[in-house]
Design a protein around this motif. Structure first.
Motif, PDB file in Angstrom:
ATOM      1  N   GLU A  95     -70.319 -62.204  11.894  1.00  0.00           N
ATOM      2  CA  GLU A  95     -71.385 -63.129  12.284  1.00  0.00           C
ATOM      3  C   GLU A  95     -71.908 -63.886  11.071  1.00  0.00           C
ATOM      4  O   GLU A  95     -71.992 -65.093  11.078  1.00  0.00           O
ATOM      5  N   MET A  96     -72.237 -63.173  10.015  1.00  0.00           N
ATOM      6  CA  MET A  96     -72.815 -63.799   8.824  1.00  0.00           C
ATOM      7  C   MET A  96     -71.838 -63.825   7.641  1.00  0.00           C
ATOM      8  O   MET A  96     -72.186 -64.224   6.549  1.00  0.00           O
ATOM      9  N   GLY A  97     -70.614 -63.353   7.855  1.00  0.00           N
ATOM     10  CA  GLY A  97     -69.605 -63.407   6.810  1.00  0.00           C
ATOM     11  C   GLY A  97     -69.306 -62.094   6.128  1.00  0.00           C
ATOM     12  O   GLY A  97     -68.330 -61.985   5.395  1.00  0.00           O
ATOM     13  N   THR A  98     -70.104 -61.066   6.359  1.00  0.00           N
ATOM     14  CA  THR A  98     -69.900 -59.790   5.670  1.00  0.00           C
ATOM     15  C   THR A  98     -68.594 -59.121   6.098  1.00  0.00           C
ATOM     16  O   THR A  98     -67.810 -58.684   5.249  1.00  0.00           O
ATOM     17  N   ALA A  99     -68.332 -59.058   7.398  1.00  0.00           N
ATOM     18  CA  ALA A  99     -67.083 -58.449   7.883  1.00  0.00           C
ATOM     19  C   ALA A  99     -65.876 -59.257   7.409  1.00  0.00           C
ATOM     20  O   ALA A  99     -64.841 -58.697   7.056  1.00  0.00           O
ATOM     21  N   PHE A 100     -66.013 -60.579   7.391  1.00  0.00           N
ATOM     22  CA  PHE A 100     -64.949 -61.461   6.916  1.00  0.00           C
ATOM     23  C   PHE A 100     -64.630 -61.175   5.449  1.00  0.00           C
ATOM     24  O   PHE A 100     -63.465 -60.989   5.075  1.00  0.00           O
ATOM     25  N   GLU A 101     -65.663 -61.132   4.603  1.00  0.00           N
ATOM     26  CA  GLU A 101     -65.459 -60.867   3.169  1.00  0.00           C
ATOM     27  C   GLU A 101     -64.853 -59.487   2.944  1.00  0.00           C
ATOM     28  O   GLU A 101     -63.969 -59.318   2.105  1.00  0.00           O
ATOM     29  N   LEU A 102     -65.320 -58.500   3.696  1.00  0.00           N
ATOM     30  CA  LEU A 102     -64.782 -57.148   3.590  1.00  0.00           C
ATOM     31  C   LEU A 102     -63.308 -57.139   3.975  1.00  0.00           C
ATOM     32  O   LEU A 102     -62.477 -56.533   3.285  1.00  0.00           O
ATOM     33  N   ALA A 103     -62.964 -57.828   5.049  1.00  0.00           N
ATOM     34  CA  ALA A 103     -61.565 -57.902   5.489  1.00  0.00           C
ATOM     35  C   ALA A 103     -60.694 -58.540   4.409  1.00  0.00           C
ATOM     36  O   ALA A 103     -59.587 -58.055   4.129  1.00  0.00           O
ATOM     37  N   LEU A 104     -61.173 -59.603   3.780  1.00  0.00           N
ATOM     38  CA  LEU A 104     -60.404 -60.263   2.715  1.00  0.00           C
ATOM     39  C   LEU A 104     -60.220 -59.352   1.502  1.00  0.00           C
ATOM     40  O   LEU A 104     -59.141 -59.324   0.900  1.00  0.00           O
ATOM     41  N   ASP A 105     -61.264 -58.599   1.154  1.00  0.00           N
ATOM     42  CA  ASP A 105     -61.165 -57.659   0.031  1.00  0.00           C
ATOM     43  C   ASP A 105     -60.126 -56.573   0.327  1.00  0.00           C
ATOM     44  O   ASP A 105     -59.317 -56.221  -0.544  1.00  0.00           O
ATOM     45  N   ILE A 106     -60.153 -56.039   1.535  1.00  0.00           N
ATOM     46  CA  ILE A 106     -59.199 -54.998   1.915  1.00  0.00           C
ATOM     47  C   ILE A 106     -57.783 -55.569   1.951  1.00  0.00           C
ATOM     48  O   ILE A 106     -56.837 -54.938   1.467  1.00  0.00           O
ATOM     49  N   GLU A 107     -57.651 -56.778   2.484  1.00  0.00           N
ATOM     50  CA  GLU A 107     -56.335 -57.432   2.509  1.00  0.00           C
ATOM     51  C   GLU A 107     -55.780 -57.587   1.093  1.00  0.00           C
ATOM     52  O   GLU A 107     -54.609 -57.281   0.833  1.00  0.00           O
ATOM     53  N   ALA A 108     -56.603 -58.035   0.150  1.00  0.00           N
ATOM     54  CA  ALA A 108     -56.165 -58.216  -1.238  1.00  0.00           C
ATOM     55  C   ALA A 108     -55.732 -56.886  -1.849  1.00  0.00           C
ATOM     56  O   ALA A 108     -54.720 -56.821  -2.566  1.00  0.00           O
ATOM     57  N   ASN A 109     -56.480 -55.827  -1.568  1.00  0.00           N
ATOM     58  CA  ASN A 109     -56.137 -54.503  -2.075  1.00  0.00           C
ATOM     59  C   ASN A 109     -54.786 -54.036  -1.533  1.00  0.00           C
ATOM     60  O   ASN A 109     -53.965 -53.480  -2.260  1.00  0.00           O
ATOM     61  N   ILE A 110     -54.545 -54.272  -0.254  1.00  0.00           N
ATOM     62  CA  ILE A 110     -53.282 -53.854   0.361  1.00  0.00           C
ATOM     63  C   ILE A 110     -52.127 -54.667  -0.207  1.00  0.00           C
ATOM     64  O   ILE A 110     -51.069 -54.117  -0.539  1.00  0.00           O
ATOM     65  N   LYS A 111     -52.326 -55.988  -0.337  1.00  0.00           N
ATOM     66  CA  LYS A 111     -51.284 -56.844  -0.916  1.00  0.00           C
ATOM     67  C   LYS A 111     -50.940 -56.418  -2.341  1.00  0.00           C
ATOM     68  O   LYS A 111     -49.781 -56.462  -2.746  1.00  0.00           O
ATOM     69  N   ALA A 112     -51.957 -56.009  -3.108  1.00  0.00           N
ATOM     70  CA  ALA A 112     -51.744 -55.573  -4.488  1.00  0.00           C
ATOM     71  C   ALA A 112     -50.852 -54.338  -4.568  1.00  0.00           C
ATOM     72  O   ALA A 112     -50.258 -54.056  -5.606  1.00  0.00           O
TER      73      ALA A 112
END
Length: 144
Positions: free
Chosen positions: A9-26
C-alpha cells in the motif's frame, strides 16, 4: 525458481520484496518478483516455491495491487498442493485488524492445500524480523 509475490500500500512490502529478490539473485538462484495482481490462480498453481509479502490496508483489507488475486483465491477451487510457500504479513497493531490481509491470504492458501513451509511472520509497523524470515524460508526452499 522462487517466486516473490507482494501487495503493497505505502511501498514497504514492495521495498522488502525487492531487497529479498536482490539477496536471492546474489546467491545465483533464479527468482521472479511481482505484484500479486500480475498473477492468476492458475499461474500460482504452477509455482512450487513462493514467498508472499502483503501489507494490510483499511480494516484488514488487501492492498489494491493484490485485490484481484485475493478475490480469485476466494472464488477458486484450485488445488495448490504442489505450492510450497510462506507469508510475511505487514501491519500495525494499533489497528483493529492487525496483519489482516496477510492472515486471510495465508489461511486461504492452506485451505487450498498449499504447504506453509515456515509459519507466517507478522511485522508490526515496520519490517522487523523480515530479513530473518526470508533467510529461513530461502533455506527451506533450497532443499525442495
Amino acid at each position: 525458481m522462487i517466486n516473490i509475490l507482494y501487495a503493497s500500500e505505502m511501498g514497504t512490502a514492495f521495498e522488502l520484496a525487492l531487497d529479498i529478490e536482490a539477496n536471492i539473485k546474489a546467491q545465483d538462484i533464479e527468482v521472479e518478483c511481482g505484484e500479486m495482481d500480475d498473477y492468476t490462480v492458475e499461474q500460482l498453481k504452477d509455482m512450487d516455491k513462493v514467498m508472499m509479502i502483503c501489507s494490510t490496508t483499511g480494516d484488514g483489507d488487501v492492498p489494491m495491487m493484490g485485490e484481484n488475486l485475493w478475490e480469485a483465491l476466494e472464488n477458486s477451487d484450485a488445488d495448490l498442493q504442489t505450492v510450497n510457500y510462506s507469508m510475511c504479513a505487514l501491519g500495525d497493531s494499533s489497528h483493529s485488524t492487525f496483519c489482516g490481509a496477510g492472515r486471510k491470504i495465508d489461511a486461504r492458501m492452506m485451505e487450498m492445500g498449499a504447504k506453509a513451509i515456515v509459519r507466517r511472520h507478522e511485522c508490526d509497523a515496520d519490517t522487523e524480523g523480515a530479513e530473518e524470515w526470508s533467510k529461513e524460508v530461502l533455506e527451506k526452499l533450497k532443499v525442495i
